[in-house]
Write a protein that holds these residues in place. Structure first.
Motif, PDB file in Angstrom:
ATOM      1  N   MET A   1      57.856  28.498  96.995  1.00 39.82           N
ATOM      2  CA  MET A   1      58.709  29.350  96.149  1.00 39.82           C
ATOM      3  C   MET A   1      59.472  30.345  97.017  1.00 39.82           C
ATOM      4  N   ALA A   2      60.782  30.521  96.673  1.00 41.04           N
ATOM      5  CA  ALA A   2      61.584  31.490  97.425  1.00 41.04           C
ATOM      6  C   ALA A   2      61.041  32.883  97.183  1.00 41.04           C
ATOM      7  N   ARG A   3      61.435  33.827  97.960  1.00 40.25           N
ATOM      8  CA  ARG A   3      60.929  35.195  97.869  1.00 40.25           C
ATOM      9  C   ARG A   3      61.228  35.814  96.508  1.00 40.25           C
ATOM     10  N   LYS A   4      62.518  35.659  96.129  1.00 39.45           N
ATOM     11  CA  LYS A   4      62.852  36.177  94.797  1.00 39.45           C
ATOM     12  C   LYS A   4      62.703  35.045  93.798  1.00 39.45           C
ATOM     13  N   PRO A   5      62.093  35.276  92.681  1.00 32.20           N
ATOM     14  CA  PRO A   5      61.899  34.186  91.713  1.00 32.20           C
ATOM     15  C   PRO A   5      63.232  33.773  91.086  1.00 32.20           C
ATOM     16  N   THR A   6      63.332  32.485  90.707  1.00 30.41           N
ATOM     17  CA  THR A   6      64.523  32.034  89.986  1.00 30.41           C
ATOM     18  C   THR A   6      64.353  32.452  88.524  1.00 30.41           C
ATOM     19  N   TYR A   7      65.450  32.324  87.792  1.00 29.40           N
ATOM     20  CA  TYR A   7      65.388  32.700  86.378  1.00 29.40           C
ATOM     21  C   TYR A   7      64.352  31.848  85.637  1.00 29.40           C
ATOM     22  N   GLU A   8      64.327  30.511  86.005  1.00 33.73           N
ATOM     23  CA  GLU A   8      63.390  29.602  85.340  1.00 33.73           C
ATOM     24  C   GLU A   8      61.956  30.017  85.612  1.00 33.73           C
ATOM     25  N   GLU A   9      61.734  30.456  86.853  1.00 32.41           N
ATOM     26  CA  GLU A   9      60.368  30.894  87.186  1.00 32.41           C
ATOM     27  C   GLU A   9      59.986  32.126  86.379  1.00 32.41           C
ATOM     28  N   LEU A  10      60.967  33.009  86.237  1.00 34.30           N
ATOM     29  CA  LEU A  10      60.696  34.204  85.409  1.00 34.30           C
ATOM     30  C   LEU A  10      60.387  33.807  83.975  1.00 34.30           C
ATOM     31  N   GLU A  11      61.149  32.806  83.500  1.00 31.16           N
ATOM     32  CA  GLU A  11      60.963  32.313  82.117  1.00 31.16           C
ATOM     33  C   GLU A  11      59.517  31.906  81.902  1.00 31.16           C
ATOM     34  N   GLN A  12      58.954  31.229  82.966  1.00 31.21           N
ATOM     35  CA  GLN A  12      57.583  30.740  82.809  1.00 31.21           C
ATOM     36  C   GLN A  12      56.571  31.879  82.693  1.00 31.21           C
ATOM     37  N   THR A  13      56.970  33.053  83.142  1.00 28.36           N
ATOM     38  CA  THR A  13      56.009  34.171  83.124  1.00 28.36           C
ATOM     39  C   THR A  13      55.883  34.793  81.734  1.00 28.36           C
ATOM     40  N   LYS A  14      56.849  34.506  80.843  1.00 32.31           N
ATOM     41  CA  LYS A  14      56.788  35.198  79.536  1.00 32.31           C
ATOM     42  C   LYS A  14      55.857  34.461  78.580  1.00 32.31           C
ATOM     43  N   GLY A  15      55.297  35.207  77.673  1.00 33.64           N
ATOM     44  CA  GLY A  15      54.396  34.641  76.662  1.00 33.64           C
ATOM     45  C   GLY A  15      55.206  33.887  75.622  1.00 33.64           C
ATOM     46  N   TRP A  23      67.150  43.431  81.561  1.00 37.39           N
ATOM     47  CA  TRP A  23      66.932  44.497  82.550  1.00 37.39           C
ATOM     48  C   TRP A  23      65.849  44.077  83.533  1.00 37.39           C
ATOM     49  N   PHE A  24      64.797  43.478  82.962  1.00 34.53           N
ATOM     50  CA  PHE A  24      63.669  43.038  83.780  1.00 34.53           C
ATOM     51  C   PHE A  24      64.114  41.943  84.758  1.00 34.53           C
ATOM     52  N   VAL A  25      64.896  40.998  84.233  1.00 40.72           N
ATOM     53  CA  VAL A  25      65.370  39.889  85.064  1.00 40.72           C
ATOM     54  C   VAL A  25      66.181  40.442  86.228  1.00 40.72           C
ATOM     55  N   GLU A  26      67.095  41.337  85.875  1.00 38.65           N
ATOM     56  CA  GLU A  26      67.970  41.937  86.886  1.00 38.65           C
ATOM     57  C   GLU A  26      67.129  42.672  87.926  1.00 38.65           C
ATOM     58  N   ALA A  27      66.172  43.456  87.409  1.00 39.46           N
ATOM     59  CA  ALA A  27      65.350  44.267  88.316  1.00 39.46           C
ATOM     60  C   ALA A  27      64.546  43.375  89.256  1.00 39.46           C
ATOM     61  N   VAL A  28      63.962  42.312  88.709  1.00 43.35           N
ATOM     62  CA  VAL A  28      63.123  41.445  89.545  1.00 43.35           C
ATOM     63  C   VAL A  28      63.972  40.714  90.567  1.00 43.35           C
ATOM     64  N   MET A  29      65.147  40.220  90.073  1.00 43.29           N
ATOM     65  CA  MET A  29      65.991  39.414  90.955  1.00 43.29           C
ATOM     66  C   MET A  29      66.545  40.242  92.112  1.00 43.29           C
ATOM     67  N   SER A  30      66.798  41.512  91.876  1.00 40.05           N
ATOM     68  CA  SER A  30      67.441  42.295  92.940  1.00 40.05           C
ATOM     69  C   SER A  30      66.426  43.091  93.779  1.00 40.05           C
ATOM     70  N   TYR A  31      65.183  43.112  93.311  1.00 40.27           N
ATOM     71  CA  TYR A  31      64.205  43.966  93.993  1.00 40.27           C
ATOM     72  C   TYR A  31      63.615  43.290  95.231  1.00 40.27           C
ATOM     73  N   VAL A  32      63.485  44.076  96.327  1.00 40.35           N
ATOM     74  CA  VAL A  32      62.853  43.549  97.559  1.00 40.35           C
ATOM     75  C   VAL A  32      61.495  44.242  97.713  1.00 40.35           C
TER      76      VAL A  32
END
Ligand code: ADP
Length: 466
Positions: A1-15, A23-32
């Protein structure tokens, strides 16, 4: 897995059923994420720095506990890879320091010396995971990703909870405001209700006062009419006497006017007396046995002469099934009937007035008798039919001038009928004639057919009555 998660990977994290907050997607994608590696082995530090740095993390390394603590004070790290055995400070102290910080820094413990007991000890202290040297880099990379994913999710959950709490507080405030408004409205409504109740009481009082006033007025009228009637008798009597004496034509004319005016005045006073007595509730309805036929005969006798003088035929018919002996108030029944016949004769120029009694209904003990007076007179316009029973109502001033009268007769008849529990009404066609009727429920007495009178069934069908 790349360092920053892809959107699809983030999708898998939700219930299930949850929506990813942009906001969360943006924050996760841009955060180092920042990682601190604490290990006294320089090779380990360097290789991990390169490998993890390649995955896009921001890496710092420290070779001893003291430096590690300083770095932790200065920075907010997302993750610390902590070697337990350091030259100067025990790894436990560093764990304690991290736990005392407000920043939520995760710890992955790395060691080759600790037993599985101390692993449990560190996990209990809050370490995210535990890796024993030597480990595969892949294993470390996966554990790091897991830790960082969980941290991101945890902070998002915290943020969502915070928002929820704010929304809840806001809602509570609004509910409080609405409750206060409702209480105010309820209070106002209560006041209005009290006001309305008071208004109702006042209205009832005013109505009672008006009714009492009306009764007092009627009582005054009743006694006044009585006083007025007393001198009328000598006036009329003496006028009649003088009219029988020798008079000049002029004197006779004048006295005749006096006589007819006095008669009119007496009729008016009598009507007012009756009406005001009813209004003042000083008129009682009697109840005794009487013969309907006899009563009709009386009315006919009174009215026949007047009718014949006008050239009008007056005919009275009683249906065979009408009981002859009944119980009721014959005086009042006669009064109503006479009034209707008087009107019929008065408002008819030529033709016939028929009084007809029929049976509207019957029980073992009672009979509903219908008294109807039909004439071939001037009739009543449709729009005036309802008002003729009101007091002091005459169709127009022309009628009053031409036919005289007080406009009280029908009002009195209506009141009397209602006092006896009956109904009264009229059907009429302007220019053709009218039928005034009233019905009364009368108790039947045993002696039937005590009085024989001409009945409808005595007539041959097709034979003209006149
Ligand atoms: P009045 O003393 O004027 O006859 P009533 O109350 O008996 O007073 O009648 C009210 C009015 O109803 C009369 O003035 C007349 O206009 C109308 N009316 C009553 N009976 C008849 C009838 N048989 N035919 C036509 N009009 C009638």
């Amino acid at each position: 897995m790349a360092r920053k998660p892809t959107y699809e990977e983030l999708e898998q994290t939700k219930g299930q059923g949850e929506r990813l907050d942009p906001w969360f997607v943006e924050a996760v994608m841009s955060y180092v994420p920042k990682i601190l590696i604490v290990d006294d082995d320089p090779r380990m530090c360097d290789s991990l720095k390169v490998l993890l740095g390649n995955e896009g993390y921001e890496i710092q390394t420290r070779r001893n506990g003291q430096e590690a603590l300083e770095a932790l004070v200065k920075n907010d790290f997302d993750l610390v890879l902590l070697d337990l055995v350091l030259p100067d400070i025990n790894g436990t102290e560093i764990m304690d320091h991290i736990n005392s910080q407000t920043a939520e820094t995760l710890v992955i413990v790395i060691t080759g010396h600790a037993s599985s007991d101390s692993a449990v000890h560190f996990l209990k202290k809050g370490a995210f995971d535990y890796l024993r040297k030597p480990f595969e880099y892949e294993e470390l990379s996966k554990t790091v990703r897991n830790a960082l994913d969980q941290k991101a999710l945890k902070s998002e959950r915290k943020r969502a909870e915070e928002e929820l709490r704010k929304a809840h507080d806001e809602l509570e405030l609004r509910v409080k405001r609405r409750t206060a408004e409702l209480a105010k409205t309820t209070e106002q409504l209560k006041l209005q209700l009290i006001g309305r109740k008071q208004m109702k009481k006042d209205l009832i009082k005013a109505k009672e006062a008006a009714e009492a006033g009306n009764r007092a007025k009627s009582e005054f009228l009743a006694s006044m009419s009585h006083e007025l009637r007393t001198p009328m008798n000598p006036i009329i009597g003496m006028t009649k006497l003088v009219l029988r004496t020798d008079l000049t034509p002029k004197q006779r004319d004048c006295l005749s006017v006096v006589e007819s005016s006095a008669d009119q005045l007496l009729a008016l006073i009598n009507d007012i007396l009756d009406f005001s007595r009813i209004e003042a509730r000083r008129l009682d309805i009697e109840s005794y046995d009487f013969n309907i036929g006899t009563m009709i005969n009386d009315v006919e006798k009174i009215m026949k002469l007047e009718a014949h003088e006008k050239g009008i035929e007056l005919s009275c018919l009683i249906d065979k099934n009408v009981p002859s002996l009944v119980r009721g108030d014959p005086v009042r029944v006669k009064e109503i009937l006479t009034n209707l016949v008087e009107n019929a004769v008065k408002f008819t120029e030529k033709g016939i007035v028929i009084v007809r009694l029929s049976l509207d209904g019957e029980t073992n003990t009672h009979a509903t008798v219908r008294f109807a007076v039909t004439d071939t007179g001037i009739g009543i316009p449709n729009d005036r039919l309802d008002s003729v029973f009101e007091s002091f109502t005459q169709l127009d001033s022309g009628t009053a001038r031409k036919y005289g009268g007080t406009g009280l007769g029908l009002a009195i008849s209506k009141k009397l009928t209602e006092m006896m529990g009956g109904r009264i009404g009229v059907e009429s066609k302007e220019g053709k004639g009218s039928t005034f009727w009233f019905t009364l429920v009368l108790e039947k007495r045993t002696e039937r057919k005590a009085f024989h009178y001409s009945t409808i069934s005595d007539l041959n069908p097709g034979v003209r009555v006149l």
